[in-house]
Design an enzyme around this catalytic site. Structure first.
Site, PDB file in Angstrom:
ATOM      1  N   PHE B 116       0.849  -1.187   0.000  1.00 46.84           N
ATOM      2  CA  PHE B 116       0.000   0.000   0.000  1.00 46.84           C
ATOM      3  C   PHE B 116       0.886   1.238   0.000  1.00 46.84           C
ATOM      4  CE2 PHE B 116      -4.471   1.192   0.825  1.00 46.84           C
ATOM      5  CZ  PHE B 116      -5.087   0.054   0.386  1.00 46.84           C
ATOM      6  N   GLN B 236      -7.657  14.790   3.676  1.00 45.58           N
ATOM      7  CA  GLN B 236      -6.998  13.981   2.645  1.00 45.58           C
ATOM      8  C   GLN B 236      -7.827  13.868   1.367  1.00 45.58           C
ATOM      9  OE1 GLN B 236      -6.224   9.472   3.044  1.00 45.58           O
ATOM     10  NE2 GLN B 236      -4.222  10.437   3.061  1.00 45.58           N
ATOM     11  N   HIS B 238      -7.971  11.640  -1.757  1.00 46.67           N
ATOM     12  CA  HIS B 238      -7.477  10.351  -2.245  1.00 46.67           C
ATOM     13  C   HIS B 238      -7.248  10.472  -3.740  1.00 46.67           C
ATOM     14  CE1 HIS B 238      -7.272   6.119  -3.252  1.00 46.67           C
ATOM     15  NE2 HIS B 238      -7.264   5.804  -1.970  1.00 46.67           N
ATOM     16  N   LEU B 248     -14.626   5.791  -4.368  1.00 55.60           N
ATOM     17  CA  LEU B 248     -13.241   5.400  -4.148  1.00 55.60           C
ATOM     18  C   LEU B 248     -12.825   4.191  -4.974  1.00 55.60           C
ATOM     19  CD1 LEU B 248     -10.791   6.028  -2.329  1.00 55.60           C
ATOM     20  CD2 LEU B 248     -11.611   4.217  -0.828  1.00 55.60           C
ATOM     21  N   GLU B 251      -6.419   2.102  -3.181  1.00 58.59           N
ATOM     22  CA  GLU B 251      -4.982   2.116  -3.432  1.00 58.59           C
ATOM     23  C   GLU B 251      -4.463   0.695  -3.665  1.00 58.59           C
ATOM     24  OE1 GLU B 251      -3.387   5.118  -0.842  1.00 58.59           O
ATOM     25  OE2 GLU B 251      -1.797   3.732  -0.326  1.00 58.59           O
ATOM     26  N   ARG B 282      -0.549   9.425  -0.357  1.00 58.71           N
ATOM     27  CA  ARG B 282      -1.709   9.929  -1.096  1.00 58.71           C
ATOM     28  C   ARG B 282      -1.598  11.402  -1.468  1.00 58.71           C
ATOM     29  NH1 ARG B 282      -6.410   6.612   2.204  1.00 58.71           N
ATOM     30  NH2 ARG B 282      -5.916   4.620   1.233  1.00 58.71           N
ATOM     31  N   HIS B 369     -11.584  12.588   0.856  1.00 55.89           N
ATOM     32  CA  HIS B 369     -11.664  11.238   1.386  1.00 55.89           C
ATOM     33  C   HIS B 369     -11.619  11.120   2.902  1.00 55.89           C
ATOM     34  CE1 HIS B 369     -11.298   6.932   1.374  1.00 55.89           C
ATOM     35  NE2 HIS B 369     -10.091   6.937   1.880  1.00 55.89           N
ATOM     36  N   ARG B 411      -2.626  11.004   6.143  1.00 52.65           N
ATOM     37  CA  ARG B 411      -2.756   9.642   6.647  1.00 52.65           C
ATOM     38  C   ARG B 411      -2.260   8.633   5.624  1.00 52.65           C
ATOM     39  NH1 ARG B 411      -6.337   5.737   5.752  1.00 52.65           N
ATOM     40  NH2 ARG B 411      -8.021   6.979   4.863  1.00 52.65           N
TER      41      ARG B 411
END
Lengths: 234, 596
Positions: B116, B236, B238, B248, B251, B282, B369, B411
């Site tokens: 990730f 954030q 994304h 979404l 990732e 991100r 996100h 994050r």
């Protein structure tokens, strides 16, 4: 494009019975039916009531009858159903207001199949995970996808006949645990689903499979449960 | 009005709320109140995984996880809390497995892990398999499993009850006021300890992956009660949301070998993150996409790029990157395997785009996100209210509504699910412990007065304004001007606009006069929360004159540790926002330049 949206309406504080309202609105082919409901609520009639949350088919709030079949309103696009759209609440559960039904009987049935993992044996000595092969995991993969939207159960004629029947969603949950190699309560669950209002009331109509927005092969899963019931083998 | 008494009340029933409820109920009489049925909570939308340095496929350890998270946070995360979370992670994930969570498995039967963004082997700098997953519905499985365990343990649920107000008497938590949506009746819950787990506020932005329910209710209630919010400028975006819709795309797609492709057909991430490429943090990837678009390399000159996970593309770049399987063999995927690993993503693309990701590229754009800021807490979930981290007696927060801060300025993917499991648990434990020794605080004379006043204002407005339009205007201005790139002029304009919208909001009148499922009243009340939060986000963002993590200022493009290595705190006093600061806890890792 111009869309004609016919919506089931019932306000228990005002109406003696239900009626339909028709709204005409400009929409895109790619608009979700949920977007149309939001447009009506935002601009035409704020009292229109429905449940929704994630808006992309994973929370299960907005299962509705759209053109006579159960769908999630957020996962049904105008291009899927055309310019004439009728939206009604799920069948078989009491309508509380407009498109909102009483979910209590549905969740009560869910709770009957012991919808939780049971394993009272000691954990592995190293404290790590209980081992499970990819093949063992694959057996119940389908039934872990259920989002409890009730589209299946409320499409089932047996459930329409009486909400005491566990219904497809509860059976899907039973399947998810009974076929999990780590779970130890299969016997108890088999006992529940083989009672009068259990699996015997499934007549393989396939409505549930057709209705499932998560594309779970529900009738197949119920078939596996029936086979387990007959053979006594899980 | 009905009054209830519980030792502990949990507000919200997503992952953090359920974990808190589960743990609190073992030591105290506990109620979990949720505006949705618990299984509808937004935790269920989380896809790719929950991180823990289990090392099931390759070498890993919690120290690397800690460093990656500190670096990912752009050094704004509190390092004691991050270390605590990352060292708790393996046990937390194993506990979920012991509760029955159906993780995917390795051939050896252990929990399967995938790479990730931002998670690395600290020696080689290469991506590491740390994200434990159940296909691309890991959040769904966590939510279901925790709800099921709560049912097994007879946790008291109040489903479809909207909490409207937090009651504070004499500097202590006294209870909450809620409305039963099915009847419209107000309920007062007197409690010794109250845990907020109300989620984020992504719905203040136009393009978002967040649920309708994500309206910042908890944070707004705290603000109205004079309590501070922390680091609200950090939100954030994304990198990969479905174009226009914002839904979404995990990732995990890139973890499994997918790459980003611009309008010229080029893979562009190596230009921005030479080492980890498409698996950078991100914030880095979202900015890269925006830069490509701005410089005219969007698809067809438009504001999107492609995410490509077609097997031939994955295999081509995996070979170029020298990517291998855990056993050392070359990494090669088939369409079948893609389908198996990412069933939901493929379903979303087919339904909403009419695109099949196994044979076609997915049009994507960054999407709002995750709320990094929120209600300030320490690592035990206790709410803290000033720069000295003074604990507020009886108040707890966990999950996305809280700011511990383990995410700082940005994050890392998979740390949100970890956050809610770890801090939900500790908030539950602490709250029960507190409730065992504390008494009930007397409720105020008219506990529902403030909640009723809020409703009355919405019922009695002049009716000359439409709330739906106000909401849309807010979302647009926040996304355009307080989004991925920010500038002083733009943010000032946004603050001005939000102020105007707040004025107009006072003229909204709810047309539904009924009590039963008055969703219009609820939605308009939520809009009030969103406007309050939008004001805080824009004001905090304007105040921070540097770029850090998800907060990118065009007029201050560099991180400024000299002046800004500190948390923002915002209070509302007499209708005005007041800004203060709190030091960042730095233990082992001194800030340095952040490259991927």
């Amino acid at each position: 494009m111009l869309v004609t949206l016919k919506i089931f309406r019932y306000n228990p504080e005002v109406d003696k019975t239900f009626h339909y309202e028709t709204y005409k609105l400009e929409a895109l082919e790619t608009d979700r039916v949920l977007d149309l409901l939001e447009m009506v609520k935002g601009h035409t009639d704020g009292t229109l009531s429905f449940r929704r949350s994630c808006a992309h088919g994973v929370c299960g709030s907005d299962a509705l009858r759209i053109n006579g079949r159960n769908h999630l309103a957020c996962k049904t696009l105008v291009r899927d159903v055309g310019a004439k759209i009728t939206v009604e609440p799920l069948l078989g559960l009491k309508v509380i207001k407009d498109l909102i039904v009483d979910m209590q009987p549905f969740f009560d049935n869910y709770k009957k199949v012991l919808p939780w993992f049971v394993n009272d044996s000691p954990l592995p000595a190293d404290g790590k995970e209980r081992l499970q092969s990819p093949e063992q995991r694959a057996i119940f993969d389908e039934t872990t996808k259920c989002i409890l939207c009730a589209a299946c159960t409320t499409s089932c004629p047996s459930f329409w006949g009486g909400e005491a029947y566990l219904g497809p969603a509860a059976l899907v949950t039973a399947h998810r645990f009974i076929f999990d190699s780590r779970d130890e309560a299969a016997d108890k669950r088999m006992h529940v689903i083989t009672e009068t209002d259990g699996i015997a009331r499934c007549h393989t109509v396939f409505n549930c499979t057709m209705a499932c927005p998560r594309e779970i092969e529900i009738t197949k899963a119920i078939g596996e449960l029936k086979m387990a019931m007959i053979t006594g083998k899980v | 009005m009905t009054t209830h008494q519980f030792d502990v009340v949990v507000v919200g029933a997503g992952g953090a709320g359920l974990m808190a409820g589960l743990y609190a109920s073992r030591g105290a009489k506990t109620a979990v109140i949720s505006k949705l049925y618990p299984t509808r909570s937004h935790t269920g939308a989380a896809q790719g995984g929950i991180s823990a340095a289990l090392g099931n496929s390759e070498e890993d350890n919690p120290e690397w996880h800690t460093y990656d998270s500190v670096k990912g946070s752009d050094y704004l995360g509190d390092q004691d809390a991050i270390e605590f979370m990352c060292y708790e992670a393996p046990q937390a994930v194993l506990e979920l497995e012991h509760m029955g969570l159906p993780f995917d498995r390795t051939p050896e039967g252990r929990i399967s892990q995938r790479p990730f963004g931002g998670h690395t082997n600290n020696v080689t700098g290469k991506p590491v398999r740390r994200a434990c997953h159940a296909a691309d519905r890991t959040g769904h499985m966590i939510l279901q499993t925790l709800y099921q365990q709560c049912l097994k343990n007879n946790v008291n649920f109040f489903d479809e009850f909207q909490v409207l107000d937090l009651l504070i008497v004499g500097g202590k938590a006294a209870g909450v006021v809620a409305v039963d949506l099915a009847t419209g009746e107000l309920h007062v819950f007197q409690a010794k300890a109250i845990i907020f787990a109300t989620g984020g506020h992504g719905r203040i932005f136009e393009v978002t992956s967040n649920a309708y329910a994500y309206t910042g209710d908890g944070a707004a209630m705290f603000l109205r009660r004079g309590l501070p919010l922390e680091d609200m400028e950090f939100f954030q975006f994304h990198p990969t949301g479905i174009y226009k819709l914002g839904i979404l795309i995990t990732e995990g797609v890139r973890g499994d070998g997918g790459v980003l492709i611009n309008g010229k057909g080029e893979r562009f991430m190596p230009n921005y993150a030479p080492k980890v490429k498409d698996l950078a943090s991100r914030d880095v990837v979202s900015r890269a996409i925006y830069t490509e678009i701005r410089e005219g390399r969007g698809v067809n000159g438009s504001n999107y790029v492609y995410l490509d996970v077609r097997p031939e593309t994955v295999n081509k770049f995996a070979a170029l990157d020298g990517r291998t399987n855990p056993d050392g063999s070359p990494y090669i995927v088939t369409g079948e395997q893609i389908l198996q690993k990412l069933p939901d993503i493929i379903d979303f693309c087919r339904v909403y785009l009419g695109v099949d990701p196994v044979t076609q590229m997915m049009p994507i754009q960054p999407t709002a996100h995750y709320t990094m800021g929120g209600i300030p807490t320490n690592k035990f979930g206790e709410v803290v209210i000033d720069d000295k981290n003074t604990v507020f007696p009886g108040l707890y927060a966990a999950g996305e509504c809280a700011c511990v801060s383990v995410h700082g300025g940005n994050r890392l993917g998979t740390n949100s699910l970890l956050d809610l499991v770890v801090f939900g648990k500790h908030a539950g434990l602490k709250a029960a412990e507190y409730a065992q020794q504390a008494g009930f605080v007397d409720l105020p004379g008219s506990p529902t007065a403030e909640a009723e006043a809020q409703f009355d204002r919405l019922r009695n407005g002049s009716g000359s304004e439409n709330g739906f339009d106000i909401a849309n205007e807010m979302k647009k201005v926040m996304f355009d001007l307080v989004g991925i790139y920010r500038s002083e002029a733009g943010m000032k304009e946004a603050i001005q606009k939000v102020a105007e919208l707040k004025e107009r909001y006072r003229k909204v009148r709810v047309s539904d006069t009924g009590k039963i499922f008055n969703t219009e009243l609820l939605n308009m009340w939520e809009l009030g929360n969103m406007l309050d939060i939008a004001e805080v986000v824009a004001t905090s963002a304007l105040n921070r004159q540097e770029s850090r993590g998800g907060h990118s200022r065009e007029d201050f493009p560099k991180r400024d540790d000299q002046n800004w290595l500190k948390h923002t705190l915002v209070w509302k006093q007499d209708g005005k926002l007041k800004i203060g600061y709190k030091p960042v806890t730095i233990t082992r890792y001194q800030p340095k330049e952040r490259t991927y």
